[in-house]
Enzyme design. Structure first.
Site, PDB file in Angstrom:
ATOM      1  CG  ASP A  85     125.643   0.660  91.464  1.00 13.04           C
ATOM      2  OD1 ASP A  85     124.907   1.105  92.341  1.00 13.04           O
ATOM      3  OD2 ASP A  85     125.311  -0.228  90.659  1.00 13.04           O
TER       4      ASP A  85
ATOM      5  CG  ASN B 143     110.290  22.191  50.945  1.00 14.44           C
ATOM      6  OD1 ASN B 143     110.737  22.571  52.011  1.00 14.44           O
ATOM      7  ND2 ASN B 143     109.366  21.272  50.833  1.00 14.44           N
TER       8      ASN B 143
ATOM      9  CB  ILE C  76     104.252  23.133  55.634  1.00  8.96           C
ATOM     10  CG1 ILE C  76     103.008  24.017  55.562  1.00  8.96           C
ATOM     11  CG2 ILE C  76     104.064  22.022  56.646  1.00  8.96           C
ATOM     12  CD1 ILE C  76     101.775  23.311  55.076  1.00  8.96           C
TER      13      ILE C  76
ATOM     14  CD  GLU D 225     107.860  19.155  54.167  1.00  6.29           C
ATOM     15  OE1 GLU D 225     107.509  20.279  54.527  1.00  6.29           O
ATOM     16  OE2 GLU D 225     108.639  18.967  53.231  1.00  6.29           O
TER      17      GLU D 225
ATOM     18  CG  ASP E 158     115.705  23.524  52.615  1.00  5.00           C
ATOM     19  OD1 ASP E 158     116.722  24.234  52.555  1.00  5.00           O
ATOM     20  OD2 ASP E 158     114.641  23.856  53.152  1.00  5.00           O
TER      21      ASP E 158
ATOM     22  CB  VAL F 239     104.952  22.323  49.228  1.00  2.00           C
ATOM     23  CG1 VAL F 239     106.078  21.304  49.278  1.00  2.00           C
ATOM     24  CG2 VAL F 239     103.641  21.653  48.901  1.00  2.00           C
ATOM     25  CB  ALA F 240     108.250  26.448  49.863  1.00  5.95           C
TER      26      ALA F 240
HETATM   27  P1  ATP Z   1     127.854  -1.198  94.753  1.00  2.00           P
HETATM   28  O1  ATP Z   1     126.453  -1.093  95.217  1.00  2.00           O
HETATM   29  O2  ATP Z   1     128.566   0.077  94.676  1.00  2.00           O
HETATM   30  O3  ATP Z   1     128.054  -2.081  93.567  1.00  2.00           O
HETATM   31  P2  ATP Z   1     128.690  -3.306  96.479  1.00  2.00           P
HETATM   32  O4  ATP Z   1     129.205  -4.212  95.435  1.00  2.00           O
HETATM   33  O5  ATP Z   1     129.465  -3.237  97.726  1.00  2.00           O
HETATM   34  O6  ATP Z   1     128.616  -1.838  95.998  1.00  2.00           O
HETATM   35  P3  ATP Z   1     126.586  -5.076  96.971  1.00  2.00           P
HETATM   36  O7  ATP Z   1     127.029  -5.968  95.884  1.00  2.00           O
HETATM   37  O8  ATP Z   1     125.145  -4.832  97.208  1.00  2.00           O
HETATM   38  O9  ATP Z   1     127.217  -3.668  96.831  1.00  2.00           O
HETATM   39  O10 ATP Z   1     127.243  -5.642  98.305  1.00  2.00           O
HETATM   40  C1  ATP Z   1     126.857  -5.176  99.567  1.00  2.00           C
HETATM   41  C2  ATP Z   1     127.769  -5.751 100.626  1.00  2.00           C
HETATM   42  O11 ATP Z   1     127.643  -7.160 100.663  1.00  2.00           O
HETATM   43  C3  ATP Z   1     129.245  -5.482 100.373  1.00  2.00           C
HETATM   44  O12 ATP Z   1     129.676  -4.300 100.930  1.00  2.00           O
HETATM   45  C4  ATP Z   1     129.912  -6.670 101.035  1.00  2.00           C
HETATM   46  O13 ATP Z   1     130.089  -6.418 102.407  1.00  2.00           O
HETATM   47  C5  ATP Z   1     128.894  -7.763 100.885  1.00  2.00           C
HETATM   48  N1  ATP Z   1     129.205  -8.615  99.715  1.00  2.00           N
HETATM   49  C6  ATP Z   1     129.450  -8.231  98.469  1.00  2.00           C
HETATM   50  N2  ATP Z   1     129.687  -9.274  97.667  1.00  2.00           N
HETATM   51  C7  ATP Z   1     129.581 -10.373  98.427  1.00  2.00           C
HETATM   52  C8  ATP Z   1     129.676 -11.764  98.182  1.00  2.00           C
HETATM   53  N3  ATP Z   1     129.945 -12.271  96.986  1.00  2.00           N
HETATM   54  N4  ATP Z   1     129.498 -12.593  99.233  1.00  2.00           N
HETATM   55  C9  ATP Z   1     129.216 -12.116 100.454  1.00  2.00           C
HETATM   56  N5  ATP Z   1     129.101 -10.832 100.737  1.00  2.00           N
HETATM   57  C10 ATP Z   1     129.273  -9.955  99.760  1.00  2.00           C
END
Ligand code: ATP
Length: 894
Positions: A325, A721, A281, A283, A725, A278-279
């Site tokens: 992103d 144990n 292992i 567990e 411990d 027991v001591a």
């Molecule tokens: P990330 O991917 O880093 O978040 P992001 O916001 O630019 O970047 P998306 O949201 O996919 O990525 O947008 C892609 C593209 O679409 C943008 O670069 C912009 O040109 C266009 N876009 C973003 N938001 C809108 C919107 N509300 N209406 C119309 N076009 C848009």
């Protein structure tokens, strides 16, 4: 009575709420009382009593119970009682630990519970889905889970994935019209069902049933309280523990045989062999991991990273690539409009002339083709769009007034693959004048206009005309080149650029994707989204920690590169590439290039999966952020899928293993640091447990080889144990964080925790503890350095060995705080838990060996001060010895 899908939306509202008006606060309260929470019934949770009883199911505890019975039968009632008391105390400790760990995991689950947008007091607000009730109006958009069953009352291109219910994997296009006659579930297009999710579009629905009354509730068996899968480390340790246990059992068996051959009573020999097993292992190994991980995740949650899967914590420690992103994660997502480009001129936002028709038309379009709003000073919706209405308000144009005057009659929602958004608005009166200036239109009659905005390159492919101060005319290649040049110059300054266009459409047209063609180009609007202040430092920290930061964005390449340069992700323009160029690469080629690319622009969600895979194929552990519904597969593919708590869709959160409550890149880096620290702490806790156990075995082995009396009574081993411990081990798991861990390279993902070096550390600790304990035993046994009248005896030897082993282990806790010799620095005081566990352990052991009257209970000879000091002194020696070994090793390895 008609079914809800057979009713019009008005009929459904009246049937449920008695009127078409939305629920009042009182009605919501009454309905919640009547229908209960919107949740599927969960399987019963284990009660504390059940958890307590389960502690006795453990294999080793069963053996101990047998040992207590054997003791009792042999007439040794005291031993039997002590074993039972110790087992019970151990079970109490185990119960407290389990309950605490479960509570902390539960609170994590609550933090990541799904939410929905519901109409309350005239406004859509986000509330936990569990609080939705029958009669509520719920808003849906791409990426939302449908939180209850209901009748659609507003539909703008809603497409819903109902595969969880119907098995149909293609998204279903919804329709708000009532259905005549009977229809099976999959054909009730005006209904949405809990458990499905929106892949596209926007809409609103009236809740008709919740919780167990929903279709999925009817078919769902009770949701079992989902048991956390064991983490790779736990599995690794379980495996190791099993093998070690077998080895120890064999060893104890042999020891038992030798003792019997030497003529010891079978009962005593048996009890001793069991106590030793027991001591020795370990567990507690994997339960210590659970406890340490669950406490660690609490800390991470306070630092804005909610862990959804415990495995992620271990993975975080070996993350070698973070794909993030840009918008909102590396940048602030606080957009402000900087410039306009209209009728061939660049204009600063503040200099817009409301009397100029083109400028006014662009401003108007940017507010109408826009879903964001401001309620009680709070911005709701996409920050890109809020920036557009904010600039309007600043210039004295209210989005509310404009939207009321130009009602929306149709729309094609934004999606990040298409990079466009369109609305159809009915425009009349003076506002129509701006649009009507079009020279000629194929559609002469009607008041409906399609307004489109989106990425410049995408929109430029769809325009055939251009709005100039002289009216509308065919767009030329030269115009397009000028627009592209303007876009380029905005982007080079890190600005985000949107293009705007429009066209006249037939009145009442329900817009389709094909309609986003033949548009009239109106202008560009550029927006500033400054990097987060902490991004630069976090990126630098990543690089120092051997982690590659990668920016993946839907934005324009030039904009992305400019921002990436500012925060240190990109050094050279050649490290940036566009999603389209990935399309032209095979997986093999992408794998070859992936090391050299730091910025991916114009990326669609499918590209993200390929990028993750390419890194993974090269043996990396990848963390990847995502927010949209289409990001879910990439989040699942990544080792650590990271969803955005603020801007992320519910679907992306569900697919992730970690949610950032502040959407911040720096939080990911902090989580990696936490992951590395937790892994180290777990390692130290294991090192502590195993070296102590190893020390005890060595002492017994020594005594056996040299035919000395058995150095410990069974109760001694159980005492150590089970009572003294586990607390230091847990305390080591809570060691404060070491910043210096971020100066090291990531730990290889396939590295086993039990490396040669780690085992050597355990060995060194074990040997040192063994030497001190054996010396203590010999002193007591032979009566060395003691007054002649006291003399030595096996009992005194055994008492001193017991005391030294126990105190040595308590001191050894401080040795296990670090790989480095830190005990004689200030760092020794930095873990109050460890100090607490040490003090408690010292009190217990001192009571056991030096308190008159307890000698029978603990099978000891009550020690006087000189022997007690000898025990303490010998045990303390473990510290300088091990620190010296560490210092020498450090010198040699340098
Ligand atoms: P990330 O991917 O880093 O978040 P992001 O916001 O630019 O970047 P998306 O949201 O996919 O990525 O947008 C892609 C593209 O679409 C943008 O670069 C912009 O040109 C266009 N876009 C973003 N938001 C809108 C919107 N509300 N209406 C119309 N076009 C848009």
């Amino acid at each position: 009575m008609k079914e809800f899908y057979q009713m019009t939306s008005q009929e459904a509202k009246i049937a449920i709420n008695g009127s078409e008006a939305p629920l009042t606060e009182e009605q919501v309260a009454a309905n919640r009382e009547r229908y209960g929470p919107n949740a599927l019934a969960e399987g019963k949770k284990k009660s504390v009593a059940q958890i307590f009883l389960e502690q006795f199911k453990d294999f080793l505890v069963v053996i101990l119970i047998i040992a207590a019975i054997v003791s009792g039968v042999l007439g040794d009632f005291e031993s039997a009682a002590v074993i039972l008391i110790v087992i019970t105390l151990n079970a109490v400790l185990g119960t407290v630990q389990t309950v605490k760990a479960e509570q902390s995991l539960d609170s994590l689950k609550k933090m990541s519970a799904p939410e929905a947008k519901v109409l309350r007091n005239g406004q859509f607000v986000k509330i936990p889905s569990a609080e939705i009730t029958v009669g509520d109006l719920v808003s849906l958009e791409a990426g939302d889970f449908v939180p209850a069953d209901g009748r659609i009352v507003e539909n703008a291109g809603l497409k819903v994935d109902e595969s969880a219910l119907t098995g149909e994997s293609l998204g279903v296009d919804k329709d708000s019209r009532a259905i005549e006659g009977e229809a099976p579930l999959g054909d009730r297009l005006c209904m949405v069902y809990s458990g499905s999710f929106v892949t596209y579009g926007r809409g609103e629905f009236l809740v008709t049933s919740i919780g167990m009354e929903t279709e999925v509730g009817k078919i769902a068996t009770l949701l079992s309280t989902t048991k956390e899968k064991r983490t790779p480390l736990q599995m690794n340790l379980d495996n190791f523990g099993k093998k070690l246990s077998i080895l120890i059992l064999v060893f104890c068996g042999i020891l038992f045989g030798i003792s019997v051959l030497r003529g010891e009573a079978i009962g005593d020999a048996f009890l001793f062999a069991i106590a030793l097993a027991v001591a020795a292992i370990p567990e507690a190994l994997s339960s210590i991991v659970t406890i340490v991980l669950s406490f660690g995740t609490q800390k991470m949650a306070r630092e804005h990273a909610i862990i959804r899967k415990l495995q992620a914590v271990e993975g975080l420690g070996s993350v070698s690539v973070i794909c993030s992103d840009k918008t909102g994660t590396l940048t602030q997502n606080k957009m402000t409009v900087e410039d306009y480009y209209v009728h061939g001129r660049k204009i600063k936002a503040d200099d817009i002339d409301l009397n100029n028709p083109e400028e006014m038309q662009l401003l108007l379009t940017s507010m109408l083709c826009n879903d964001s709003s401001i309620a009680e000073g709070k911005e709701l919706g996409d920050p890109t769009e809020t920036a557009l209405i904010n600039i309007g308000s600043k210039l004295g144009v209210s989005y509310e007034t404009e939207r009321a005057a130009c009602s929306r009659v149709g729309e094609i929602p934004f999606d990040s693959d298409r990079k466009l958004m369109s609305t159809c608005n009915r425009i009349s009166g003076e506002r129509a004048a701006f649009f009507e200036r079009a020279e000629k239109s194929d559609v002469a009659e009607g008041r409906d206009w399609m307004l489109t905005k989106g990425a410049v390159d995408v929109l430029l492919d769809r325009v055939t005309k251009i709005q100039t101060s002289g009216g509308v005319r065919e767009i030329t290649e030269r115009d397009k080149a000028e627009i592209a040049a303007c876009n380029q110059s905005f982007s080079e300054n890190g600005l985000r650029v949107l293009a705007f266009a429009y066209k006249k459409i037939e009145e009442g047209l329900i817009p389709q994707l094909d309609d986003e063609q033949d548009l009239v180009f109106l202008g560009l609007i550029s927006m500033m989204d400054p990097p987060r202040e902490e991004s630069k430092a976090a990126v630098a920290e990543c690089i120092r920690a051997g982690i590659k930061p990668v920016m993946i964005t839907g934005d324009h390449k030039v904009t992305a590169a400019a921002i990436a340069k500012k925060i240190g992700i990109l050094k050279d323009e050649s490290e940036a590439c566009e999603g389209a160029s990935i399309d032209g690469m095979t997986d093999e080629e992408l794998r070859e290039h992936v090391d050299h690319i730091s910025v991916y622009a114009r990326v669609s969600p499918e590209h993200k999966i390929r990028i993750v895979r390419a890194w993974q194929d090269k043996g990396n552990i990848v963390a990847m952020t995502g927010d949209g519904v289409n990001d879910a597969p990439a989040l699942k593919q990544a080792d650590i899928g990271v969803a955005m708590g603020i801007t992320g869709t519910e679907v992306s959160k569900d697919a992730s293993s970690m949610i950032l409550t502040d959407d911040n890149f720096a939080t990911i880096v902090k989580a990696v640091e936490n992951g590395r620290n937790l892994y180290k702490n777990i390692k130290y806790a294991i090192q502590f447990l195993l070296s102590g156990n190893f020390g005890a075995i060595l002492v017994v082995l020594f005594a056996s080889v040299f035919a000395l009396p058995v150095p410990f009574a069974p109760v001694h081993l159980l005492f150590i144990n089970l009572l003294t411990d586990s607390l230091p081990a847990i305390a080591l798991g809570l060691e404060p964080h070491r910043r210096e861990l971020m100066n090291e390279k990531p730990r290889p993902a396939d590295e086993s925790i039990l490396t040669g070096e780690f085992l050597a550390r355990i060995g060194a600790g074990g040997v040192s503890i063994c030497v001190m304990t054996t010396v203590a035993f010999l002193i007591g046994y032979h009566g060395w350095f003691t007054a002649a009248d006291l003399g030595g005896s096996a009992l005194l030897g055994s008492t001193m060995a017991f005391g030294t082993l126990c105190v040595s282990r308590l001191f050894h806790g401080f040795n296990c705080k670090s790989d480095r010799p830190v005990v004689f620095t200030r760092k020794v005081w930095n873990n109050k838990w460890l100090i607490g566990a040490f003090v408690l352990g010292m009190i217990l052991i001192t009571l056991a060996i030096a308190c008159p009257g307890l000698d029978h209970v603990f099978k000891v000879q009550t020690l006087g001060l000189p022997q007690l000091m000898t025990v303490y002194g010998l045990a303390f020696l473990n510290i300088p010895v091990i620190q010296l070994v560490k210092a020498i090793r450090e010198k040699l390895c340098r």
